[in-house]
Write an enzyme that holds these catalytic residues in place. Structure first.
Site, PDB file in Angstrom:
ATOM      1  N   TRP A  40       0.893  -1.158   0.000  1.00 28.10           N
ATOM      2  CA  TRP A  40       0.000   0.000   0.000  1.00 28.10           C
ATOM      3  C   TRP A  40       0.928   1.203   0.000  1.00 28.10           C
ATOM      4  CZ3 TRP A  40      -1.111   4.276   3.138  1.00 28.10           C
ATOM      5  CH2 TRP A  40      -2.309   4.932   2.851  1.00 28.10           C
TER       6      TRP A  40
ATOM      7  N   GLU B 134     -21.982   5.672   9.772  1.00 26.57           N
ATOM      8  CA  GLU B 134     -21.421   4.401   9.293  1.00 26.57           C
ATOM      9  C   GLU B 134     -22.009   4.029   7.924  1.00 26.57           C
ATOM     10  OE1 GLU B 134     -18.965   2.721   9.920  1.00 26.57           O
ATOM     11  OE2 GLU B 134     -19.355   0.721   9.162  1.00 26.57           O
TER      12      GLU B 134
END
Ligand code: M6R
Length: 614
Positions: free
Chosen positions: A74, A487
């Site tokens: 990453w 969320e």
């Protein structure tokens, strides 16, 4: 962030590395690479893209060797491309190294090493490590392990590294500081080094968790030795791994995310198992037993977390305040650590993290610990760094979460927070007998209700199809369901790349209402409970501006049904437990929209599962 796998053993090195990288790909998928030693030569293969791209890249090459290292990246320093992919080589090409973390003082070290004739090929911070180790080994005339130790004394930052050398083809050297590294011990002198235990579960159950500041030296003949950065040796502490292969496979689902959404009846049950006892009418949380009185006397609790775990922490705030009457502050770990917060010895800091490796949460814990606070962890990954640095805690027991978007970890975190708040409320006397027993029964019934919510998937998919081309979305909720709105918005944006915002429903009229037109889907959690009438008014306000309402309602609701464009029913539950039900249709809607848009649901762009850098 970044996955590491290394192996010394038999000729299966390459397949073990590749399978391991596939398991670790959720940690980063910008590039992948392997280095193997065979017949006295070091063979390096690496490229931009996923592990499957690496496999295509090596297509046809023999890939032999009994020792090797592999990495899935990453990107932090330097764009995702072939040269920045790990492993990185020393100038002579004799040493290869992989790294997870960030070397903060890489720039001056790089300048110095360049002057000394080392040839840098990449833009990464990592590359300084391999040149520095090589430089020290040559100039100090020390062995490789000692060169690693000396080099690490002069770097600042976070790292898990593994390296091998063409000149010592039976040796793997690894070290860690703030980034995880697990050592697997197999049969016949076989050893594995991995960022987490998922790549090794089919080979061995015997693992050693390398601690911060430790260096592992694995020699094919002499086995494993561990020393610290001060050169003191210690006896490795071997633990048994509690992880099963089935938990790491898709089990017939198209994606891990969908599997994990559907696992929630079981994962929520597992979070309660052995803790919620209906017969005895009690909640027992063994991992915080020694801190119960501290909670009872606490003047405040500070939650530190990031992302979805932060949203769970926000539900925790409402739970602790309502049930245990303890003031709670919920902090983004990244902000908390840099703003000189007021923390003292009476404080309880609750650190919430699925991976148990999030760098910002870890740093916030260290800060709070240094100021004398008691640190309680809520982690999912057993043996993770956060789980090990906290004073006490409760695992969520949700099982491995592999989809980058967190789903079952969220509901498991909320379940554990509910158990904690109920237990403390009962001990403190703020949650009286009948209310406590009613909640105990209600919580016990949640897995069954989640099963019921999941049966609405076809209807949710139908709604997803209508809104799959939206460019923006709003999510509204109040009270316990405000964090659910946050969320829901996070789930949609991270996997379908649709811009979405979550708001407390009443805040809408203070600005966001300006965004509403006939194109705007507005997801509203409008279940029966304390704020129901207020939320109904908010729905009216959206409708008056022609917004499209998708409402999560309590079964049998007729009022919102008459107003909304679509409703998704969920079973009735007390306000404080509604997040465990209302979050599920929002997970499903994001999942189906993302699939319909052709997005990579399990590995969304730019993201990684555990964020081990700042
Ligand atoms: O492992 P953690 O719970 O500490 O991770 C925190 C966040 O990075 C994580 O929740 C992230 O926001 C998720 N991808 C959201 O789905």
């Amino acid at each position: 962030m970044c996955g590491i796998v290394a192996y010394v053993g038999d000729e299966r090195a390459y397949p073990i590395l590749i399978n391991g990288l596939r398991r670790l790909e959720y940690r980063g998928y910008d590039s992948a690479g392997v280095a193997l030693i065979h017949d006295g030569e070091l063979h390096l293969h690496k490229c931009q893209g996923k592990v499957s791209d690496l496999e295509n890249h090596v297509n046809g090459a023999p890939m032999l060797g009994t020792i090797g290292i592999g990495h899935t990246r990453w990107a932090t320093h330097g764009p995702p491309n072939d040269v920045n992919a790990h492993p990185h080589l020393s100038t002579s090409g004799d040493i290869a190294l992989i790294h997870n973390g960030i070397i903060e003082n890489y720039a001056p070290i790089k300048e110095e090493l360049k002057h000394r004739g080392h040839v840098f090929r990449s833009d990464t911070d990592t590359e300084v490590l391999v040149h520095l180790i090589d430089d020290i080994q040559r100039t100090e005339k020390v062995d490789l392990a000692e060169a690693v130790r000396l080099a690490l004394n002069s770097v600042v930052g976070a790292y898990a590294i593994v390296l091998l050398s063409r000149k010592e083809p039976d040796l793997l050297i690894a070290a860690r500081k703030s980034s995880p590294l697990v050592i697997g011990i197999g049969d016949n002198g076989e050893h594995f080094l991995v960022s987490d235990a998922t790549p090794i579960v089919e080979y061995t159950k015997n693992v050693v968790y390398l601690e911060d500041g430790e260096i592992a030296v694995i020699d094919r003949k002499r086995g494993l030795r561990i020393k610290n950065i001060k050169n003191q040796y210690k006896t490795p502490f071997i633990q048994e791994l509690e992880l099963h292969l089935e938990a790491l496979e898709k089990g017939g689902y198209d994606h891990f995310m969908l599997k994990e959404i559907h696992e929630q009846p079981r994962s929520i049950r597992d979070s309660m198992r052995g803790r919620l006892n209906l017969a005895k009418g009690e909640v027992v949380l063994g991992g915080i037993k020694d801190y119960e009185q501290k909670f009872v006397n606490a003047k405040r609790v500070v939650v530190v977390a990031c992302g979805t775990s932060w949203h769970a922490g926000l539900v925790g705030e409402y739970l602790f305040e309502d049930l245990a009457r303890i003031p709670v502050e919920v902090e983004y770990a990244s902000e908390f650590r840099y703003r000189n917060p007021i923390i003292n010895e009476d404080d309880i800091v609750l650190a919430i993290s699925q991976s148990g490796e999030t760098a910002d949460t870890m740093a916030a814990i260290e800060l709070a610990k240094s100021r004398g606070a008691t640190i309680i962890g809520i982690c999912n990954v057993v043996g993770s760094s956060i789980a090990r640095v906290t004073h006490g805690g409760s695992y969520t027991h949700a099982g491995p979460e592999i989809g980058v978007a967190s789903t079952k970890a969220f509901t498991a975190q909320v379940t554990v927070l509910a158990l904690m708040a109920m237990m403390i409320g009962q001990k403190k006397g703020t949650l009286t007998g009948s209310k406590f027993y009613r909640l105990l029964n209600e919580l016990d019934a949640i897995p069954g209700k989640v099963e019921k919510v999941l049966t609405s998937e076809a209807h949710v998919k139908y709604i997803a199809d209508i809104y799959k081309n939206a460019t923006n979305a709003l999510y509204l909720g109040r009270g316990f369901c405000f964090p659910v709105a946050l969320e829901g918005a996070l789930k949609l944006k991270e996997i379908s790349y649709i811009h979405a915002e979550g708001y407390p429903a009443a805040e809408m009229k203070h600005g966001p209402i300006a965004l509403i037109d006939e194109e705007m889907p507005v997801f509203v959690i409008a279940t029966k409970g304390a704020s129901y009438e207020k939320v109904v008014s908010n729905i009216q306000e959206v409708k008056a501006r022609k917004g499209k309402i998708i409402a999560i309602v309590t079964e049998g609701d007729t009022v919102v049904k008459g107003l909304a464009d679509h409703v998704i029913e969920i079973p009735d539950a007390p306000d404080c437990l509604v997040p465990l039900l209302a979050s599920i249709p929002l997970q499903l809607i994001s999942y189906h929209i993302a699939v319909m848009r052709g997005c990579n649901v399990d590995q969304p762009r730019n993201l990684a599962k555990s964020v081990t850098v700042e």
